[in-house]
Design a protein around this motif. Structure first.
Motif, PDB file in Angstrom:
ATOM      1  N   GLN A   5       0.836  -1.197   0.000  1.00 37.40           N
ATOM      2  CA  GLN A   5       0.000   0.000   0.000  1.00 37.40           C
ATOM      3  C   GLN A   5       0.875   1.253   0.000  1.00 37.40           C
ATOM      4  O   GLN A   5       0.546   2.243  -0.644  1.00 37.40           O
ATOM      5  CB  GLN A   5      -0.929  -0.003   1.208  1.00 37.40           C
ATOM      6  CG  GLN A   5      -1.849   1.208   1.223  1.00 37.40           C
ATOM      7  CD  GLN A   5      -2.837   1.191   2.372  1.00 37.40           C
ATOM      8  OE1 GLN A   5      -2.857   0.287   3.176  1.00 37.40           O
ATOM      9  NE2 GLN A   5      -3.660   2.216   2.434  1.00 37.40           N
ATOM     10  N   MET A   6       2.008   1.205   0.694  1.00 36.34           N
ATOM     11  CA  MET A   6       2.894   2.365   0.735  1.00 36.34           C
ATOM     12  C   MET A   6       3.463   2.671  -0.647  1.00 36.34           C
ATOM     13  O   MET A   6       3.599   3.831  -1.022  1.00 36.34           O
ATOM     14  CB  MET A   6       4.029   2.144   1.734  1.00 36.34           C
ATOM     15  CG  MET A   6       4.916   3.356   1.911  1.00 36.34           C
ATOM     16  SD  MET A   6       4.040   4.855   2.411  1.00 36.34           S
ATOM     17  CE  MET A   6       3.745   4.520   4.113  1.00 36.34           C
ATOM     18  N   ASP A  10       2.948   6.123  -2.389  1.00 34.63           N
ATOM     19  CA  ASP A  10       4.121   6.858  -2.858  1.00 34.63           C
ATOM     20  C   ASP A  10       3.972   7.255  -4.324  1.00 34.63           C
ATOM     21  O   ASP A  10       4.361   8.351  -4.714  1.00 34.63           O
ATOM     22  CB  ASP A  10       5.392   6.014  -2.693  1.00 34.63           C
ATOM     23  CG  ASP A  10       5.938   6.047  -1.283  1.00 34.63           C
ATOM     24  OD1 ASP A  10       5.437   6.831  -0.457  1.00 34.63           O
ATOM     25  OD2 ASP A  10       6.882   5.269  -1.009  1.00 34.63           O
ATOM     26  N   SER A  67       8.881   4.140  -6.480  1.00 34.79           N
ATOM     27  CA  SER A  67       7.590   3.454  -6.393  1.00 34.79           C
ATOM     28  C   SER A  67       7.273   2.699  -7.683  1.00 34.79           C
ATOM     29  O   SER A  67       6.668   1.629  -7.638  1.00 34.79           O
ATOM     30  CB  SER A  67       6.478   4.437  -6.054  1.00 34.79           C
ATOM     31  OG  SER A  67       6.054   5.153  -7.164  1.00 34.79           O
TER      32      SER A  67
END
Length: 172
Positions: A5-6, A10, A67
């Protein structure tokens, strides 16, 4: 590798940061250079915002590259995710903050004297933030505290800008 999810967060936030940084840089380049006054090129008004905008864009782009390498571009957003996000407390608070700030910047500040518009904005901001945190309108004690804070903020900010920075404020 499956994106976390990060990584997805990002990806989205890095695009916003990069675009925002570029916009700051472009606007700083449009600021007056004061060549006719023979001002040193390192003291022009746009130098600090320009450098900060450039750094923000570079950092945003670096996060974007990281990302993308981690697969953050695969967002996997559903309609339910979007609805949950829009109705979440952080988004509601951000929308209220943005709305109040735009009201102040576009309506109050240019058309209402500073000594009235700024305390009004601070009071509205404090009461709105308190109401959103409590889920109801705050009690009278919080309203009085917001009023005191608003008056003090208006006086202190007005004094600092007018007496220390020699900036003329609207209606001041």
């Amino acid at each position: 590798m499956k994106p976390t999810q990060m990584d997805r967060l990002d990806f989205v936030s890095s695009i916003v940061l990069t675009i925002f940084g570029i916009a700051i840089l472009v606007e700083s380049l449009r600021m007056p250079r004061l060549e006719n006054l023979k001002v040193n090129q390192f003291t022009v008004p746009g130098i600090v915002p320009g450098v900060l905008g450039l750094l923000l864009a570079v950092c945003g782009f670096a996060i974007l590259v990281r990302s993308v390498k981690r697969g953050g571009w695969r967002l996997g957003i559903t309609g339910q995710d979007t609805a949950a996000w829009v109705t979440s407390a952080p988004v509601q608070r951000s929308a209220a903050t943005l709305g109040l700030t735009l009201l102040y910047a576009l309506v109050l500040f240019p058309h209402v004297p500073f000594n009235f518009s700024t305390p009004l904005f601070v009071f509205a901001f404090v009461v709105t933030a308190e109401a959103m945190a409590l889920g109801r309108w705050p009690k009278w004690q919080a309203m009085v505290t917001g009023l005191i804070l608003a008056v003090l903020a208006g006086l202190i900010i007005g004094y600092v800008f007018q007496q220390l920075f020699f900036v003329r404020l609207p209606g001041g």
